[in-house]
Design an enzyme around this catalytic site. Structure first.
Site, short mmCIF file in Angstrom:
data_model
loop_
_atom_site.label_atom_id
_atom_site.label_comp_id
_atom_site.label_asym_id
_atom_site.label_seq_id
_atom_site.Cartn_x
_atom_site.Cartn_y
_atom_site.Cartn_z
N LYS A 4 16.01 15.43 80.67
CA LYS A 4 16.62 15.97 80.95
C LYS A 4 17.31 17.49 79.92
CE LYS A 4 18.78 11.65 79.75
NZ LYS A 4 16.97 11.35 79.71
N ARG A 41 26.20 6.55 80.37
CA ARG A 41 24.58 5.37 80.62
C ARG A 41 25.22 4.12 80.96
NH1 ARG A 41 21.31 8.39 76.72
NH2 ARG A 41 19.61 7.97 76.13
N ARG A 76 6.48 14.51 72.40
CA ARG A 76 6.99 15.24 72.72
C ARG A 76 7.22 15.99 70.86
NH1 ARG A 76 13.01 13.72 74.27
NH2 ARG A 76 12.69 11.86 72.89
N ARG A 89 10.40 12.20 66.62
CA ARG A 89 11.59 11.09 66.98
C ARG A 89 10.76 10.42 66.76
NH1 ARG A 89 15.14 13.19 71.89
NH2 ARG A 89 15.69 10.82 71.95
N ARG A 91 14.01 1.63 75.26
CA ARG A 91 14.29 2.50 76.10
C ARG A 91 14.40 2.32 77.31
NH1 ARG A 91 12.91 7.80 73.18
NH2 ARG A 91 14.22 8.03 74.12
#
Ligand code: AP5
Length: 217
Positions: free
Chosen positions: A13, A88, A127, A160, A171
């Protein structure tokens, strides 16, 4: 264009939001980015959000909704926006519909990025994000020339806190439980378009561009 991006953690996203917002000439509004900026600055909002983010859970709606209401009232969002990470939950989606109706407007389209859980885990575990300019990289799929250094601005890259394996699993669970129902919610409004978000980043951007075309994109 008033556009929402929906998809599981790591669907791409943030990566696609940058291209789509530039193509559509609208501001990109990412609730995750706003929360992380507040955490970084140690604001009361950041302190409140951090404990939920680190646990892979959602920040409570009452905190999140007021923050988005304030952001959407800023002048740059008057003629359009791209929301990344909001809504969300179905209650957040209902409040967004009400906020926009009060302004005499409505969402144009909701773009769903579809990827499976194995791909999500590969993407999130590799990431890296730049502390300087916020550019998102990946150690395997979109690597920088020098380890730990952003090719765009020379900034330091970081991983992160919520990209640890146990937090990623939580998550994904929270996504399936609380966010996936948005697909039916927006499908029922006739506003949902889904695209395959696997393959090279440029191919996904092209699919997104084609999917948004009928909505004036
Ligand atoms: P948020 O920041 O929104 O996290 P998320 O939804 O979990 O999504 P991510 O940012 O992890 O992934 P992404 O889909 O943007 O993927 P990316 O482009 O980085 O939210 C974080 C937290 O904030 C939440 O857990 C919650 O606590 C809180 N929060 C936020 N909004 C909230 C709300 N509305 N209500 C309540 N709480 C809220 O890509 C991932 C990786 O894959 C990158 O390394 C990238 O380089 C790579 N990649 C991207 N595309 C490709 C491709 N096509 N091929 C290969 N690799 C790719």
């Amino acid at each position: 264009m008033r556009l929402v991006l929906v998809g599981p953690p790591g669907a791409g996203k943030g990566t696609q939001a940058e291209f789509i917002a530039a193509n559509q000439s609208v501001p990109k509004i990412s609730t995750g980015d706003i929360f992380r900026a507040n955490v970084g600055q140690g604001t009361p909002l950041g302190l409140q959000a951090k404990k939920y983010m680190d646990a892979g859970q959602l920040v409570p709606d009452e905190v999140t909704i007021d923050m988005v209401r304030d952001r959407l009232a800023e002048p740059d969002a008057a003629d359009g926006f791209l929301l990344d990470g909001f809504p969300r939950t179905v209650p957040q989606a209902k409040v967004l519909d009400e906020m926009l109706a009060e302004l005499g407007t409505a969402l144009d389209v909701v773009l769903e990025l579809v990827v499976d859980n194995d791909e999500v885990i590969r993407r999130l575990s590799g990431r890296r994000t730049c502390r300087g300019c916020g550019k998102i990289w990946h150690v395997e799929f979109d690597a920088t020339e020098r380890d730990g250094v952003c090719d765009r601005c020379g900034g330091e890259l970081f991983q992160r806190d919520d990209d640890k394996p146990e937090t990623i699993a939580e998550r994904l669970r929270v996504y399936a439980d609380q966010t996936a129902p948005l697909v039916d919610y927006y499908g029922g409004q006739g506003k949902l378009v889904g695209i395959d978000a696997t393959g090279p980043v440029e191919d996904v951007t092209q699919r997104a561009t084609d999917a948004l075309d009928p909505f004036g994109g």
